[in-house]
Write an enzyme that holds these catalytic residues in place. Structure first.
Site, PDB file in Angstrom:
ATOM      1  N   SER A  11      55.837  30.417  42.048  1.00 39.93           N
ATOM      2  CA  SER A  11      56.957  30.591  41.120  1.00 39.93           C
ATOM      3  C   SER A  11      58.258  30.029  41.681  1.00 39.93           C
ATOM      4  O   SER A  11      59.314  30.192  41.069  1.00 39.93           O
ATOM      5  CB  SER A  11      57.134  32.080  40.795  1.00 39.93           C
ATOM      6  OG  SER A  11      57.415  32.816  41.975  1.00 39.93           O
ATOM      7  N   ASN A  14      56.992  43.718  45.226  1.00 38.00           N
ATOM      8  CA  ASN A  14      57.126  44.331  43.896  1.00 38.00           C
ATOM      9  C   ASN A  14      58.502  44.954  43.699  1.00 38.00           C
ATOM     10  O   ASN A  14      59.145  44.765  42.663  1.00 38.00           O
ATOM     11  CB  ASN A  14      56.038  45.391  43.701  1.00 38.00           C
ATOM     12  CG  ASN A  14      54.641  44.796  43.667  1.00 38.00           C
ATOM     13  OD1 ASN A  14      54.467  43.580  43.758  1.00 38.00           O
ATOM     14  ND2 ASN A  14      53.638  45.652  43.548  1.00 38.00           N
ATOM     15  N   HIS A  43      75.342  36.100  -2.093  1.00 36.20           N
ATOM     16  CA  HIS A  43      74.272  35.217  -2.583  1.00 36.20           C
ATOM     17  C   HIS A  43      74.706  33.745  -2.583  1.00 36.20           C
ATOM     18  O   HIS A  43      74.194  32.941  -3.359  1.00 36.20           O
ATOM     19  CB  HIS A  43      73.817  35.618  -3.989  1.00 36.20           C
ATOM     20  CG  HIS A  43      73.488  37.073  -4.124  1.00 36.20           C
ATOM     21  ND1 HIS A  43      72.287  37.619  -3.724  1.00 36.20           N
ATOM     22  CD2 HIS A  43      74.236  38.118  -4.591  1.00 36.20           C
ATOM     23  CE1 HIS A  43      72.287  38.924  -3.955  1.00 36.20           C
ATOM     24  NE2 HIS A  43      73.464  39.257  -4.471  1.00 36.20           N
ATOM     25  N   SER A  61      75.808   8.729  12.903  1.00 40.88           N
ATOM     26  CA  SER A  61      74.457   8.289  12.557  1.00 40.88           C
ATOM     27  C   SER A  61      74.195   6.915  13.154  1.00 40.88           C
ATOM     28  O   SER A  61      75.089   6.058  13.188  1.00 40.88           O
ATOM     29  CB  SER A  61      74.312   8.219  11.031  1.00 40.88           C
ATOM     30  OG  SER A  61      73.155   7.499  10.667  1.00 40.88           O
ATOM     31  N   LYS A  79      78.799   8.485   8.471  1.00 41.72           N
ATOM     32  CA  LYS A  79      78.418   9.871   8.732  1.00 41.72           C
ATOM     33  C   LYS A  79      79.219  10.497   9.872  1.00 41.72           C
ATOM     34  O   LYS A  79      79.523   9.867  10.878  1.00 41.72           O
ATOM     35  CB  LYS A  79      76.925   9.961   9.087  1.00 41.72           C
ATOM     36  CG  LYS A  79      75.975   9.612   7.973  1.00 41.72           C
ATOM     37  CD  LYS A  79      76.039  10.592   6.819  1.00 41.72           C
ATOM     38  CE  LYS A  79      75.584  11.975   7.214  1.00 41.72           C
ATOM     39  NZ  LYS A  79      74.175  12.022   7.659  1.00 41.72           N
ATOM     40  N   GLU A  83      74.578  22.618  14.487  1.00 46.67           N
ATOM     41  CA  GLU A  83      73.161  22.625  14.138  1.00 46.67           C
ATOM     42  C   GLU A  83      72.292  22.951  15.346  1.00 46.67           C
ATOM     43  O   GLU A  83      71.287  23.673  15.230  1.00 46.67           O
ATOM     44  CB  GLU A  83      72.769  21.265  13.549  1.00 46.67           C
ATOM     45  CG  GLU A  83      73.364  21.012  12.181  1.00 46.67           C
ATOM     46  CD  GLU A  83      73.110  19.608  11.674  1.00 46.67           C
ATOM     47  OE1 GLU A  83      73.464  19.334  10.517  1.00 46.67           O
ATOM     48  OE2 GLU A  83      72.577  18.769  12.430  1.00 46.67           O
ATOM     49  N   GLN A 125      55.125  38.012  36.531  1.00 50.39           N
ATOM     50  CA  GLN A 125      55.795  36.795  37.000  1.00 50.39           C
ATOM     51  C   GLN A 125      56.337  35.997  35.822  1.00 50.39           C
ATOM     52  O   GLN A 125      57.294  35.228  35.963  1.00 50.39           O
ATOM     53  CB  GLN A 125      54.818  35.941  37.812  1.00 50.39           C
ATOM     54  CG  GLN A 125      55.429  34.649  38.344  1.00 50.39           C
ATOM     55  CD  GLN A 125      54.500  33.935  39.303  1.00 50.39           C
ATOM     56  OE1 GLN A 125      54.199  34.434  40.385  1.00 50.39           O
ATOM     57  NE2 GLN A 125      54.008  32.774  38.909  1.00 50.39           N
ATOM     58  N   LYS A 177      60.370  35.862  34.303  1.00 53.44           N
ATOM     59  CA  LYS A 177      61.557  35.155  34.787  1.00 53.44           C
ATOM     60  C   LYS A 177      61.928  33.945  33.945  1.00 53.44           C
ATOM     61  O   LYS A 177      63.099  33.764  33.592  1.00 53.44           O
ATOM     62  CB  LYS A 177      61.360  34.755  36.247  1.00 53.44           C
ATOM     63  CG  LYS A 177      61.278  35.955  37.172  1.00 53.44           C
ATOM     64  CD  LYS A 177      60.863  35.580  38.563  1.00 53.44           C
ATOM     65  CE  LYS A 177      60.396  36.806  39.302  1.00 53.44           C
ATOM     66  NZ  LYS A 177      59.219  37.439  38.675  1.00 53.44           N
TER      67      LYS A 177
END
Length: 462
Positions: free
Chosen positions: A23, A110, A156, A277, A283, A290, A322, A325
Site C-alpha cells: 500500500s 493495526n 420546479h 471549443s 463558445k 461542470e 487497507q 485509504k
C-alpha cells in the site's frame, strides 16, 4: 529484503503478492503522522521503563532524521516493505541498528494505522473547514454587493416569486455553514486515540495511553481495543460530510451553468474560469462548474466504497480495511480541490442585473401578492387563489402581465380590487413586503448577513 514479520514463514512471498499487497504507493502520504505517532510512542515506552530513556531518545532522534530526509526528498520507499509503517521501521533499523527493533514494542500495525489515519483526517478536516469558511465569506461579500438585485425565485425550475440575489446566495451560506458544523462534529469523533489497542486485545505492557494522547493532541483514548482497530466509521462519517459538501457545490454549479446560458443570461463567468471549443469559435463554456458537478459523483462513490468495504467484516482487523485509504484520500483531495477552485470562480462572475430584474418581472411572479392583497380585503385565501388563477389565464390569452391590466380589467374578477393594487403587486413591493425572519426583504437580508458573519466568526474559531 526479509520481511519484519517473516519468522514464521519458510519461503518468500511471490513478487505478484508483494505488488498486490503493498500500500506504500498511496499510504506514503501518512509518513508525517506515522513518524510523529512513533516518536510519542517511543517517548512513552522510555517514560514507563519498557525501554530505557536512552533507547527512546535514540529512536526519537532517528525518526526525526528520517522525517527530515523524507521531506527533503532523500528517501525512496520500498514496495517490498509493504506500507509506510514498515518502510519507516526498516529505515530506522538500518540507521540506528538493533535498538530500532524495540520501537514496535506494545503496538501493532493495526492500532498504528488507525492512529495515523485519525491524525491525518484531523488535519484535513481543519483544512476543509477553513476552505468552507473562506467560501462563505466570499458569498457574504457578494450578498452585500447585490442586496438590491431582484431576480426570480424558482420552484420546479418555473418562475415562482421574486427574491434578491443576496437572498439566494445566503441560502448557500446556510448550506455550507451546516457543512462546517458537520465537519466540526465529525472531528470530535475522529480525535480519539487508538494506540495501545494492539492487534485487537491491547497489550501486557504497562502503557500510559493518556500520556500519548496528550502528546499527540487527542481529546480521549478509545475505550475498547476491538472497536479501536476494527472500525472506520469516522472515515465514513467524514466522507458522508464531504459528499454533502459536494452535493451543495454541485447544486450551486448547476445554477451557475444555467445562469450563464443565453437562455437565462443572468451571469457571465470570468474568462479565467471558462474554456472554449476546439471547433466552435464563439463558445464560452462553464467547464469548471461542470467538472465540479461531475466530481461530486467521485465522492459519492468513495462513500459507497467505504460502506461496502466495512459492511461484512467480522471483528477485528481484516486486510479489506487497507481499501479505506484510497477512497478516503480521494474524497479529501476532491472536496478540497473543488472548494479551492469554486471560490474564485464565483467571486469573479459578472452579475447581469437588468436581465435578472427583467426575468423577475415576467412569469407572474407577483401573482401570490395579488392573492395576498385580496385576502387583506376579507376574501378567503382559497377564493383569492382561484380569482388570481383566472386573472392569470386572462393575461396569458392576451399576452399581458398583471401589471399591464387596467383597473377595469382587474374588477372583472373581483370588486375588492382598487387603485392601490398596482403598488401591492410591484416587484419591489413584493420583495420588501416579505420582511419576516429568513425572508428576502432588504431589512431581513441585512440582518441575515450580520448574523451569518457572526456565526462564521464563531465557527471559524472553534
Amino acid at each position: 529484503m526479509a520481511k519484519l514479520w517473516s519468522g514464521r514463514f519458510q519461503k518468500e512471498t511471490d513478487r505478484l503478492v508483494d505488488d498486490f499487497h503493498s500500500s506504500i504507493s498511496f499510504d506514503s502520504r501518512l509518513y508525517k503522522y506515522d513518524i510523529t505517532g512513533s516518536m510519542a510512542h517511543a517517548g512513552m515506552l522510555g517514560r514507563m521503563g519498557i525501554i530505557t530513556r536512552e533507547e527512546a531518545d535514540t529512536i526519537i532522534n532517528g525518526l526525526q532524521e528520517i522525517l527530515t530526509d523524507i521531506e527533503a526528498g532523500r528517501v525512496e520507499f520500498s514496495v517490498a516493505a509493504e506500507d509506510i509503517h514498515m518502510n519507516v521501521e526498516q529505515l530506522l533499523i538500518e540507521r540506528i541498528g538493533a535498538v530500532g527493533k524495540k520501537l514496535h514494542t506494545a503496538r501493532s500495525r493495526n492500532d498504528q494505522v488507525a492512529l495515523d489515519v485519525r491524525m491525518y483526517l484531523r488535519d484535513e478536516i481543519d483544512a476543509v473547514r477553513r476552505l468552507l469558511a473562506e467560501l462563505i465569506g466570499t458569498l457574504l461579500d457578494l450578498a452585500e454587493q447585490n442586496q438590491d438585485v431582484v431576480m426570480p425565485g424558482y420552484t420546479h425550475l418555473q418562475r415562482a416569486q421574486p427574491v434578491t440575489l443576496a437572498h439566494h446566495l445566503l441560502a448557500y451560506c446556510q448550506m455550507f455553514g451546516r457543512d462546517m458544523d458537520r465537519m466540526r462534529d465529525c472531528r470530535r469523533r475522529v480525535n480519539v486515540m487508538p494506540l495501545g489497542a494492539g492487534a485487537l486485545a491491547g497489550t501486557t505492557f504497562p502503557l500510559d495511553r493518556e500520556f500519548v494522547a496528550r502528546e499527540l493532541g487527542f481529546d480521549a483514548v478509545t475505550e475498547n481495543s476491538l472497536d479501536a482497530v476494527s472500525d472506520r466509521d469516522f472515515a465514513v462519517e467524514f466522507t458522508a460530510a464531504a459528499a454533502l459538501v459536494m452535493m451543495h457545490l454541485s447544486r450551486f454549479c448547476e445554477e451557475i451553468i444555467l445562469w450563464s446560458s443565453a437562455e437565462f443570461g443572468f451571469i457571465e463567468l470570468d474568462d479565467a474560469y471558462s474554456t472554449g471549443s476546439s471547433m466552435m469559435p464563439q463558445k464560452k463554456n462553464p467547464d469548471v462548474a461542470e467538472l465540479i458537478r461531475g466530481k461530486s459523483g467521485r465522492v459519492f462513490g468513495d462513500l459507497t466504497a467505504l460502506l461496502t468495504m466495512l459492511k461484512g467484516l467480522p471483528l477485528a482487523y481484516n486486510k479489506d480495511m487497507q481499501e479505506d485509504k484510497e477512497a478516503l484520500f480521494d474524497a479529501v483531495d476532491t472536496v478540497k480541490k473543488c472548494l479551492i477552485i469554486f471560490k474564485p470562480m464565483v467571486a469573479t462572475m459578472r452579475v447581469k442585473k437588468e436581465n435578472m430584474a427583467r426575468a423577475a418581472r415576467g412569469g407572474f411572479t407577483n401573482a401570490t401578492d395579488l392573492a395576498d392583497y385580496l385576502v387583506q380585503r376579507g376574501i378567503p385565501f382559497r377564493e383569492a387563489h382561484e380569482i388570481v388563477g383566472r386573472t392569470v389565464a386572462y393575461c396569458l390569452e392576451r399576452d399581458k402581465s398583471l401589471d399591464d391590466l387596467s383597473l377595469e380589467e382587474f374588477r372583472r374578477f373581483s370588486d375588492a380590487i382598487d387603485e392601490d393594487v398596482y403598488e401591492a403587486i410591484s416587484i419591489a413591493r413584493c420583495v420588501a413586503a416579505r420582511n419576516v425572519t429568513g425572508g428576502p426583504a432588504p431589512e431581513a437580508v441585512q440582518k441575515a448577513i450580520r448574523a451569518a458573519r457572526e456565526r462564521l466568526d464563531k465557527n471559524s474559531s472553534c
